[in-house]
Scaffold this motif. Sequence first.
Motif, PDB file in Angstrom:
ATOM      1  N   PRO A   1       0.813  -1.210   0.000  1.00  0.00           N
ATOM      2  CA  PRO A   1       0.000   0.000   0.000  1.00  0.00           C
ATOM      3  C   PRO A   1       0.853   1.270   0.000  1.00  0.00           C
ATOM      4  CG  PRO A   1      -0.185  -1.191   2.076  1.00  0.00           C
ATOM      5  CD  PRO A   1       0.518  -2.076   1.134  1.00  0.00           C
ATOM      6  N   ASN A   2       2.054   1.181   0.540  1.00  0.00           N
ATOM      7  CA  ASN A   2       2.896   2.374   0.616  1.00  0.00           C
ATOM      8  C   ASN A   2       3.835   2.501  -0.576  1.00  0.00           C
ATOM      9  OD1 ASN A   2       1.719   2.648   3.041  1.00  0.00           O
ATOM     10  ND2 ASN A   2       3.592   2.883   4.217  1.00  0.00           N
TER      11      ASN A   2
ATOM     12  N   PHE B   1      -0.812  13.853  -8.607  1.00  0.00           N
ATOM     13  CA  PHE B   1      -0.927  13.534  -7.182  1.00  0.00           C
ATOM     14  C   PHE B   1      -0.864  12.024  -6.970  1.00  0.00           C
ATOM     15  CE2 PHE B   1      -3.473  15.132  -3.238  1.00  0.00           C
ATOM     16  CZ  PHE B   1      -2.377  14.870  -2.451  1.00  0.00           C
TER      17      PHE B   1
ATOM     18  N   ILE C   1       2.705  10.694  -7.608  1.00  0.00           N
ATOM     19  CA  ILE C   1       3.770  10.994  -6.668  1.00  0.00           C
ATOM     20  C   ILE C   1       3.438  10.494  -5.271  1.00  0.00           C
ATOM     21  CG2 ILE C   1       4.962  12.918  -5.550  1.00  0.00           C
ATOM     22  CD1 ILE C   1       4.697  14.392  -8.176  1.00  0.00           C
ATOM     23  N   ASP C   2       2.186  10.556  -4.897  1.00  0.00           N
ATOM     24  CA  ASP C   2       1.812  10.357  -3.505  1.00  0.00           C
ATOM     25  C   ASP C   2       0.474   9.635  -3.426  1.00  0.00           C
ATOM     26  OD1 ASP C   2       2.198  10.680  -0.872  1.00  0.00           O
ATOM     27  OD2 ASP C   2       2.236  12.861  -0.884  1.00  0.00           O
TER      28      ASP C   2
ATOM     29  N   GLU D   1      -1.029   7.412  -1.674  1.00  0.00           N
ATOM     30  CA  GLU D   1      -1.812   7.179  -0.461  1.00  0.00           C
ATOM     31  C   GLU D   1      -2.519   8.438   0.020  1.00  0.00           C
ATOM     32  OE1 GLU D   1      -1.306   4.574   3.501  1.00  0.00           O
ATOM     33  OE2 GLU D   1       0.508   5.145   2.439  1.00  0.00           O
ATOM     34  N   VAL D   2      -1.796   9.565   0.001  1.00  0.00           N
ATOM     35  CA  VAL D   2      -2.431  10.818   0.396  1.00  0.00           C
ATOM     36  C   VAL D   2      -3.492  11.189  -0.640  1.00  0.00           C
ATOM     37  CG1 VAL D   2      -2.051  13.237   0.915  1.00  0.00           C
ATOM     38  CG2 VAL D   2      -0.367  11.563   1.590  1.00  0.00           C
TER      39      VAL D   2
ATOM     40  N   ARG E   1      -5.350   9.193  -2.328  1.00  0.00           N
ATOM     41  CA  ARG E   1      -6.548   8.407  -2.022  1.00  0.00           C
ATOM     42  C   ARG E   1      -7.293   9.000  -0.838  1.00  0.00           C
ATOM     43  NH1 ARG E   1      -4.162   3.895  -3.584  1.00  0.00           N
ATOM     44  NH2 ARG E   1      -3.158   3.554  -1.597  1.00  0.00           N
ATOM     45  N   ALA E   2      -6.541   9.387   0.180  1.00  0.00           N
ATOM     46  CA  ALA E   2      -7.171   9.969   1.361  1.00  0.00           C
ATOM     47  C   ALA E   2      -7.873  11.280   1.004  1.00  0.00           C
ATOM     48  CB  ALA E   2      -6.134  10.205   2.455  1.00  0.00           C
ATOM     49  N   LYS E   3      -7.357  11.990   0.018  1.00  0.00           N
ATOM     50  CA  LYS E   3      -7.973  13.258  -0.400  1.00  0.00           C
ATOM     51  C   LYS E   3      -9.115  13.030  -1.369  1.00  0.00           C
ATOM     52  CE  LYS E   3      -5.514  16.452   1.650  1.00  0.00           C
ATOM     53  NZ  LYS E   3      -6.169  17.250   2.662  1.00  0.00           N
TER      54      LYS E   3
ATOM     55  N   VAL F   1      -9.048  11.256  -4.290  1.00  0.00           N
ATOM     56  CA  VAL F   1      -8.724  11.028  -5.704  1.00  0.00           C
ATOM     57  C   VAL F   1      -8.948   9.550  -6.013  1.00  0.00           C
ATOM     58  CG1 VAL F   1      -6.893  11.038  -7.427  1.00  0.00           C
ATOM     59  CG2 VAL F   1      -7.032  12.887  -5.767  1.00  0.00           C
TER      60      VAL F   1
END
Lengths: 309, 298
Positions: free
Chosen positions: A97-98, A175, A178-179, A181-182, A184-186, A188
């Motif tokens: 996941p990371n 997004f 590059i990132d 996991e964040v 997804r949390a936001k 996207v």
Amino acid sequence: MTTELNWNLVDDIRQLLSFHFMLNALRAGTIVAGVAGAVGYLMVLRRQTFAGHTLALIGFPGAAGATWLGLNTAVGYFGFCVAGALIISALPRRGAPNAGLGGFSEESAAIGTVQAFALACGFLFVSLYSGFLNGLNSLLFGTIIGITDQQILVLLIAGAGCLLVLILLGRPLLFSTIDPEVARAKGVPTRLVGTAFLVLLGVAAGGTSQITGSLLVFALLVAPAAAATRLTAQPAAGVALSIMLALLITWMGEAFAFFSPYPIGFWVTTLGFAAFLLATAYRGIADRIARHPPIPYPPRRVLSGSAGR
Amino acid sequence: MNRHAGEIALDATASRNLDGVVAGREVVWLSGAAAQMGGQTIWSDVSLTVRAGEFIAILGPNGVGKSTLLKAILGLVPLAAGQARVLGARPKTGNAATGYLPQRRAFDPGVRVRGVDIVRLGWDGDRWGVPLPALPWAHRSRIARQRVREVIDLVGAQSYANRPIGQSSGGEQQRLLIAQALVRRPELLLLDEPLDSLDVTSQASISALIQSVCRSEGVAVMLVAHDVNPILPYLDQVIYLSRRGVVMGPPEEVITADTLSMLYGTPIDVLRDHAGRLVVVGQQDLPLHRLPRLRHSP
Ligand SMILES: Nc1ncnc2c1ncn2[C@@H]1O[C@H](COP(=O)(O)OP(=O)(O)OP(=O)(O)O)[C@@H](O)[C@H]1O
Ligand SMILES: [Mg+2]
């Protein structure tokens, strides 16, 4: 080509543009390079170059099959590339996941197998369509001859649609690249964005194949983008630079192919490779200078002072 | 065991309310929550309340589900049971009022995207399309740039924010990612081991920074940590997760020999040195990985 090079830039360009097929080649090249430069930059950032290469190769059996059945090759290229993109994005993703950035190492074996199978199918179709041996070369290594007005229209529609969707995906695509996991949390939808991008990659690879051939798609899809990432770390500037390099490489490659006996695929690939080498060398030197800045004046005085003592 | 946990949590909330220290509104509320991963229940019967302006540490051994707890609050992991409310709604992704720092992400040296771009993604990375700098939107983009510069100054990352992030050190990357989590002025900050890979001085300064954001802007902070000492002076509550249950309360009540012995099912001592730092000591024959790592011995 049978034309002579005059070593007069204006004359040569006029001569080049006086042929309809050459005009068409430049038009098609411009569309394809613009799309490949933009999509390629994100592909390099997402580390999906292997998927991109596979999509390009999947286009080969499509085009060969289309020729065999008497269809337009563009239909075969785009149809197979987009279908391939959907299949690759449907492959199970087991990455951590990371993991971030890309995530194709796990599936590379599966993708590689698909790639080999695609090449084999393409070869089968070529064999089935006897008397097509010259066509094999241009399917694999590209040609500037015989691009029809209709083909350009198809390329234009596909390319414009591709760029439009790419602009629409824009920030969420960057997004989730590059990132993830964040992102997804936001909120996207990273999975959907990833699939959409693979389809764009399929369209870009299918379009580029029609100029550079299936095997040399990387010349336009990867080389300019890889050079651009080495020249700038700013995403917007990177996309612009990648597009400009792709255009330059295509125009020059087509002109060289026109005036020389060697095919376009060779020239475009060579120019792309040169751009990549130059950019890598520039990066290396710039990084070295940044790490060891030139010594300013004062230390020299200290040095001479200590030597005198 | 779980009932015991519930009692402590209840007591803690009551005492804080009596003190009148915490009067903020509920930001996170879980009741009887449970989470599953790969078909296995990771934790269950977790009930807790986090109020605006509270600074909360989530402690516990590896693999106990601390990261999963944050993901459940973010809506990334669905609850298997129980109820939850986050900022007055069911947990869902895409909440602009939460800032999130996932556990340990390192960008490898090949990533050629600048730190500012990564912070900027925290501002508007979830908006479709690309910004158009030369048009009437320019005002909006100026505000964005200003805010990005502000948070980069706040975390002290000015000197490397314009470099490709792959070329920054782990700790520098961590500061930039904290800036990314802060850039939207969240009401709830979920930080998964933000102090990991920071040196001792940076741990102290980042802890103080998070605390000041927490106090000055009334942000609720939930921070996963293995070493509680850098944040100990700032903590309002501690959530201690273990396989045997969950305990929530003020640090002086949770990080005690009794509570930890209960959670680990083995005698554990908690010592305090002259500076007030905590040292947790287990039995000598206790396997190392089962020890709560509250502080590295110097
Ligand atoms: N995608 C997954 N599929 C199955 N199990 C998972 C998955 N992710 C995590 N787990 C399991 O869930 C449990 C809790 O994981 P989590 O990451 O929340 O632990 P943690 O408390 O954050 O640990 P650490 O201190 O090591 O970060 C672990 O036992 C882990 O093995
Ligand atoms: Mg964790």
